[in-house]
Design an enzyme around this catalytic site. Sequence first.
Site, PDB file in Angstrom:
ATOM      1  N   ASP A 308       0.797  -1.245  -0.006  1.00  0.00           N
ATOM      2  CA  ASP A 308      -0.042   0.058  -0.094  1.00  0.00           C
ATOM      3  C   ASP A 308       0.879   1.384  -0.021  1.00  0.00           C
ATOM      4  O   ASP A 308       0.416   2.479  -0.190  1.00  0.00           O
ATOM      5  CB  ASP A 308      -0.826   0.224   1.139  1.00  0.00           C
ATOM      6  CG  ASP A 308      -2.194  -0.999   1.071  1.00  0.00           C
ATOM      7  OD1 ASP A 308      -2.171  -1.425  -0.141  1.00  0.00           O
ATOM      8  OD2 ASP A 308      -2.726  -1.422   2.119  1.00  0.00           O
ATOM      9  N   ARG A 339      -2.713   1.245  -9.809  1.00  0.00           N
ATOM     10  CA  ARG A 339      -1.868   2.293  -9.060  1.00  0.00           C
ATOM     11  C   ARG A 339      -0.509   2.197 -10.124  1.00  0.00           C
ATOM     12  O   ARG A 339       0.307   3.437  -9.870  1.00  0.00           O
ATOM     13  CB  ARG A 339      -1.658   1.809  -7.711  1.00  0.00           C
ATOM     14  CG  ARG A 339      -2.650   2.403  -6.762  1.00  0.00           C
ATOM     15  CD  ARG A 339      -2.592   2.046  -5.446  1.00  0.00           C
ATOM     16  NE  ARG A 339      -3.372   2.490  -4.416  1.00  0.00           N
ATOM     17  CZ  ARG A 339      -3.897   2.123  -3.199  1.00  0.00           C
ATOM     18  NH1 ARG A 339      -3.070   1.022  -2.885  1.00  0.00           N
ATOM     19  NH2 ARG A 339      -4.902   2.393  -2.764  1.00  0.00           N
TER      20      ARG A 339
HETATM   21  C1  S3P Z   1      -5.220  -5.628   3.362  1.00  0.00           C
HETATM   22  C2  S3P Z   1      -4.657  -6.218   2.626  1.00  0.00           C
HETATM   23  C3  S3P Z   1      -3.717  -5.846   1.420  1.00  0.00           C
HETATM   24  C4  S3P Z   1      -3.978  -4.315   1.480  1.00  0.00           C
HETATM   25  C5  S3P Z   1      -5.250  -3.638   1.726  1.00  0.00           C
HETATM   26  C6  S3P Z   1      -5.572  -4.194   3.030  1.00  0.00           C
HETATM   27  C7  S3P Z   1      -6.028  -6.297   4.536  1.00  0.00           C
HETATM   28  O1  S3P Z   1      -4.587  -6.340   0.254  1.00  0.00           O
HETATM   29  O2  S3P Z   1      -3.736  -3.615   0.138  1.00  0.00           O
HETATM   30  O3  S3P Z   1      -5.099  -2.239   1.654  1.00  0.00           O
HETATM   31  O4  S3P Z   1      -6.437  -5.417   5.650  1.00  0.00           O
HETATM   32  O5  S3P Z   1      -5.836  -7.430   4.536  1.00  0.00           O
HETATM   33  P1  S3P Z   1      -4.346  -7.787  -0.414  1.00  0.00           P
HETATM   34  O6  S3P Z   1      -4.759  -8.667   0.312  1.00  0.00           O
HETATM   35  O7  S3P Z   1      -5.148  -7.717  -1.787  1.00  0.00           O
HETATM   36  O8  S3P Z   1      -2.976  -7.589  -0.613  1.00  0.00           O
END
Ligand code: S3P
Length: 420
Positions: A308, A339
Site C-alpha cells: 500500500d 496504481r
Molecule cells: C489488506 C490487505 C492488502 C492491502 C489492503 C488491506 C488487509 O490487500 O492492500 O489495503 O487488510 O488484509 P491484498 O490482500 O489484496 O494484498
Amino acid sequence: MNIKKITSARGELTVPGDKSISHRAVMFGALSDGTSKITGFLKGADCLSTIDCFRKMGVKIDIEGDTVTVYGNGMHGLKSPSEQLYTGNSGTTTRLLCGLLSAQNFDTVISGDASIAKRPMGRVCNPLRLMGAKIDGDYCPLTIHGTRLHGMDHKMEVASAQVKTALILAAMYADGETKIHEIEKSRDHTELMLKAMGADIDVNGLDITVRPTKRLTAQNVAVPGDISSAAFFMVLGAIMKNSEITIKNVGINPTRTGIIDVMRDMGADIAMSNERTVTGEAAADITVKSSQLHGLTIGGSIIPRLIDELPIIAVMAAFADGETVIKDARELKVKETNRIRAVVDEFTKCGIDITETDDGMIIRGGKPIHSADFKTYGDHRMAMSLCVLAQAADGTFTLDDAECVNVSYPAFFSDLWSLE
Ligand code: S3P
C-alpha cells in the site's frame, strides 16, 4: 482543490488507527462470545462499511469518539440481513465477508461502489469454491449461498492477506482441518488476533493450519496508528528541507514495515523509539528528518510488506538521486485503481522521468518538477501521495478529488497543515 503548501514539516502527530486491524477487530468481535471495546478505531469510510454490514446482520455495535463497542453474537449468531450488504470502496470488507458468509446458514448479496465492482473477486471465490462455497459471479455484486464447507490443503496463487483471511474465516467453520500455504508472507493481523481469541490456528512460516473452531472469546483491542497512513508523513519528513516529524504510536508489525526498510536503504534519517507491544501488535514512535536520498531496486518478498506504500515510495524516488526500480508489484494494478498506471500518468504530467513496466515502474529521480493538475482516480492513497509530492516540489498543484482521503484518513489535510 488547490493544494496548500507548507514550507517545512516540523512537529509531532498521531495518525488514525490501523485500517486492517480496525476491520478485523469489528468482524472477529462480532463472532465472539462477549463484548469487545476497540480503542483507536479508524473511523474512515472503509471501516464504517464493515460496521454497517455487521449491524445489518444483527450485531449491536456502538461508536463513541474513536472507541467502538462490539456486542458479539458468537460464531453462529449472525442473522440473515434483510437487504444487500454494501461495502462501499472497501476491498477488505468485501473479500473477508466472502469467506465468512460462505459458511453461514443464510444467503447474502454483497455490492460496493464502482471501484469495487471492477476489482477481481475470483481470487477469493475460487479457493472458497474448493471448500464447497456456493458463490454466483466473480465480480460484485456477488450472491453467496451459505452452505457447509470442507477443509482443504491449498497453495495460494497471490500474496494477499485479504484472500488468506477469507480462507481462514471459512476454515473455522469447515468440517475438517484446512492447510493454507502462502507464496509470500502477507500481513498477519488475522492470525495474531484470532489466535488470541481462542481460534485453533497454527502458523509455521508460510504455512497456516486452521481447525474447526467452536468459540471465540471477546477481547479488547487497542488499535495502533496505521503505518500506511504514517508513511505519507515519513516520506514528507524525508523529502522536505528543514524538516523533522515524529509520528507517535505507529504499528510496526514486521509484516508491514517494508517502508521502513526501504527508507533506510534509500538513505533516510529515520529512527524508532518507545517500542512496545499493544494487544499483541508491535508499536513505536517514528521520527524522520530531511534526508539525502538515493535510488534503489525494490522487489521480491518485500513487496507484500509495503504494497500500500508503493505510491508514496514512488514519490520518495522522484526526490532521490538516481534510478529506482519497483518490480514484482503487479498487484498494484488491482487496488482501488490501477496504481501503476495512475502513478505513471500523474508523475509524467509534472515532469517526473518515469516509465511504466509490466510489474511496476522505473523512476529516474532528482529532476525538476513543475506545476500540474492532478487526478486521484478516487483513490485515497493516490490523493495523499500526490499531495505530499506537491509539498516538496516547485510550482502550484491542484487535486480533482480531495474527499476520497476519507476512506482511510479523514483528517489528513488538517494533520498536514498542522505541521507548519
Ligand atoms: C489488506 C490487505 C492488502 C492491502 C489492503 C488491506 C488487509 O490487500 O492492500 O489495503 O487488510 O488484509 P491484498 O490482500 O489484496 O494484498
